[in-house]
Design an enzyme around this catalytic site. Structure first.
Site, PDB file in Angstrom:
ATOM      1  N   ASN A 232       0.879  -1.172   0.000  1.00  0.00           N
ATOM      2  CA  ASN A 232       0.000   0.000   0.000  1.00  0.00           C
ATOM      3  C   ASN A 232       0.919   1.226   0.000  1.00  0.00           C
ATOM      4  OD1 ASN A 232      -1.785   2.054   0.556  1.00  0.00           O
ATOM      5  ND2 ASN A 232      -2.299   1.361   2.633  1.00  0.00           N
TER       6      ASN A 232
ATOM      7  N   LYS B 100       0.268   4.234  -0.441  1.00  0.00           N
ATOM      8  CA  LYS B 100      -0.368   5.439   0.115  1.00  0.00           C
ATOM      9  C   LYS B 100      -0.066   6.663  -0.758  1.00  0.00           C
ATOM     10  CE  LYS B 100      -0.187   3.316   4.628  1.00  0.00           C
ATOM     11  NZ  LYS B 100      -0.112   3.440   6.071  1.00  0.00           N
TER      12      LYS B 100
ATOM     13  N   HIS C 250      -9.551   1.554   4.768  1.00  0.00           N
ATOM     14  CA  HIS C 250      -8.290   1.685   5.505  1.00  0.00           C
ATOM     15  C   HIS C 250      -8.503   2.614   6.702  1.00  0.00           C
ATOM     16  CE1 HIS C 250      -4.170   2.746   6.481  1.00  0.00           C
ATOM     17  NE2 HIS C 250      -3.831   1.624   5.870  1.00  0.00           N
TER      18      HIS C 250
ATOM     19  N   GLU D  10      -6.839   4.981   7.796  1.00  0.00           N
ATOM     20  CA  GLU D  10      -6.607   6.397   7.494  1.00  0.00           C
ATOM     21  C   GLU D  10      -7.853   7.022   6.866  1.00  0.00           C
ATOM     22  OE1 GLU D  10      -2.971   5.674   5.363  1.00  0.00           O
ATOM     23  OE2 GLU D  10      -2.054   5.097   7.269  1.00  0.00           O
TER      24      GLU D  10
ATOM     25  N   GLU E 261      -5.614  -4.740  10.595  1.00  0.00           N
ATOM     26  CA  GLU E 261      -4.548  -3.771  10.846  1.00  0.00           C
ATOM     27  C   GLU E 261      -4.834  -3.020  12.139  1.00  0.00           C
ATOM     28  OE1 GLU E 261      -2.504  -2.591   6.892  1.00  0.00           O
ATOM     29  OE2 GLU E 261      -4.272  -1.344   7.110  1.00  0.00           O
TER      30      GLU E 261
ATOM     31  N   GLY F  66       2.480   2.217  10.755  1.00  0.00           N
ATOM     32  CA  GLY F  66       3.487   3.270  10.594  1.00  0.00           C
ATOM     33  C   GLY F  66       4.206   3.640  11.877  1.00  0.00           C
TER      34      GLY F  66
ATOM     35  N   SER G 137       3.263  -2.175  10.374  1.00  0.00           N
ATOM     36  CA  SER G 137       4.712  -2.274  10.576  1.00  0.00           C
ATOM     37  C   SER G 137       5.288  -3.650  10.246  1.00  0.00           C
ATOM     38  CB  SER G 137       5.086  -1.846  12.001  1.00  0.00           C
ATOM     39  OG  SER G 137       4.715  -0.494  12.215  1.00  0.00           O
TER      40      SER G 137
HETATM   41  P1  PGA Z   1       2.748   0.258   7.683  1.00  0.00           P
HETATM   42  O1  PGA Z   1       1.294   0.508   7.022  1.00  0.00           O
HETATM   43  O2  PGA Z   1       3.274  -1.032   7.112  1.00  0.00           O
HETATM   44  O3  PGA Z   1       3.565   1.449   7.305  1.00  0.00           O
HETATM   45  O4  PGA Z   1       2.527   0.148   9.163  1.00  0.00           O
HETATM   46  C1  PGA Z   1       0.397  -0.552   6.800  1.00  0.00           C
HETATM   47  C2  PGA Z   1      -0.890  -0.020   6.204  1.00  0.00           C
HETATM   48  O5  PGA Z   1      -1.311   1.083   6.570  1.00  0.00           O
HETATM   49  O6  PGA Z   1      -1.521  -0.683   5.364  1.00  0.00           O
END
Ligand code: PGA
Length: 254
Positions: free
Chosen positions: A9, A11, A96, A98, A168, A174, A214
């Site tokens: 992803n 982003k 997601h 976000e 998640e 992140g 992560s």
């Molecule tokens: P990350 O993000 O691997 O940077 O933690 C995962 C995601 O948001 O799908």
């Protein structure tokens, strides 16, 4: 046996065509023909075509990061499932955290998007997961159940079998913190229990549930080695070819 699915992803990163092309090429050169695991890239919309041309003829799939649940109309700034299809997408990330947080997406809206993805032959990757406060308050299972019930409402067992869930935990996205493999496994097993109740046991055992938050090359083996974890949705570590390749190669599937 469920085949692992590892999706990047990207982003709002690697957006410039040159960067997206180089990233896709770096991974495709090594694993373009890898069949033991499904590999998916979800670049920004403006790079979909460039990435598509890099992965043409490979086994790597393409996904959008979002869609608007209408095929066309007066929805300024939104993206139609038809545009994603036109760019060669097979998958689309929906719900997601976000988007739930910054764009106030509700379970109902997310469910509309999931249905719209199916109506347009896109495979939804439905994201679910609890925040840190919710986890500390002992609400992980309640939140995950709510996201599953809301996101999967009105779908058929056949549809659910073919889709992907990404668990998640929001506090792991992140942040460099990951759920322990045991904790992640127990939430994944709980998801299957809920899906079995909503649909049936075959559906719960057939559909794939990714872990996200992560994931890196050095924790991939333990996480993806859990019986109910069927791959990863990767943010930060999907932005460098080497680190994403490391996840694929440590997945245990090759
Ligand atoms: P990350 O993000 O691997 O940077 O933690 C995962 C995601 O948001 O799908």
């Amino acid at each position: 046996m469920r085949k692992l699915i590892i999706a990047g992803n990207w982003k709002l990163n690697a957006g410039a065509e040159a960067a997206a092309t180089a990233l896709a090429k770096g991974i495709a050169d090594k694993h373009g023909q890898t069949d033991a695991v499904d590999i998916v890239f979800c670049p920004p919309f403006t790079s979909l075509r460039a990435v598509q041309s890099v992965i043409k003829g490979t086994k790597i799939g393409l996904g959008g990061q979002n869609l608007y649940p209408k095929a066309d109309g007066a929805y300024t700034g939104e993206i139609s499932p038809l545009f994603l299809l036109d760019c060669g997408c097979k998958y689309v990330i929906i719900g997601h955290s976000e988007r739930r947080t910054y764009f106030k997406e509700t379970n109902e809206f997310i469910n509309e998007k999931v249905k719209c993805a199916f109506a347009n032959n896109l495979i939804p990757i439905l994201c679910i997961g609890e925040t840190e406060q919710e986890r500390e308050a002992g609400k992980t299972e309640a939140v995950v159940e709510d996201h599953l019930r809301g996101g999967l409402a009105g779908l058929t067992a056949e549809q659910v079998k073919g889709m992907v869930i990404a668990y998640e935990p929001v506090w792991a996205i992140g942040t460099g913190k990951t759920a322990t493999p045991d904790d992640a496994q127990s939430v994944h097993a709980f998801c299957r229990k809920i899906i079995s109740g909503l649909f049936d046991e075959t559906t719960a055992q057939t559909m794939r549930i990714q872990y996200g938050g992560s994931v890196k090359a050095d924790n991939a083996k333990e996480l993806l080695g859990q019986p109910d974890i069927d791959g990863a949705l990767v943010g930060g570590a999907s932005l460098k070819a080497d680190s994403f390749i490391g996840i694929i190669e440590n997945s245990g599937a090759l």
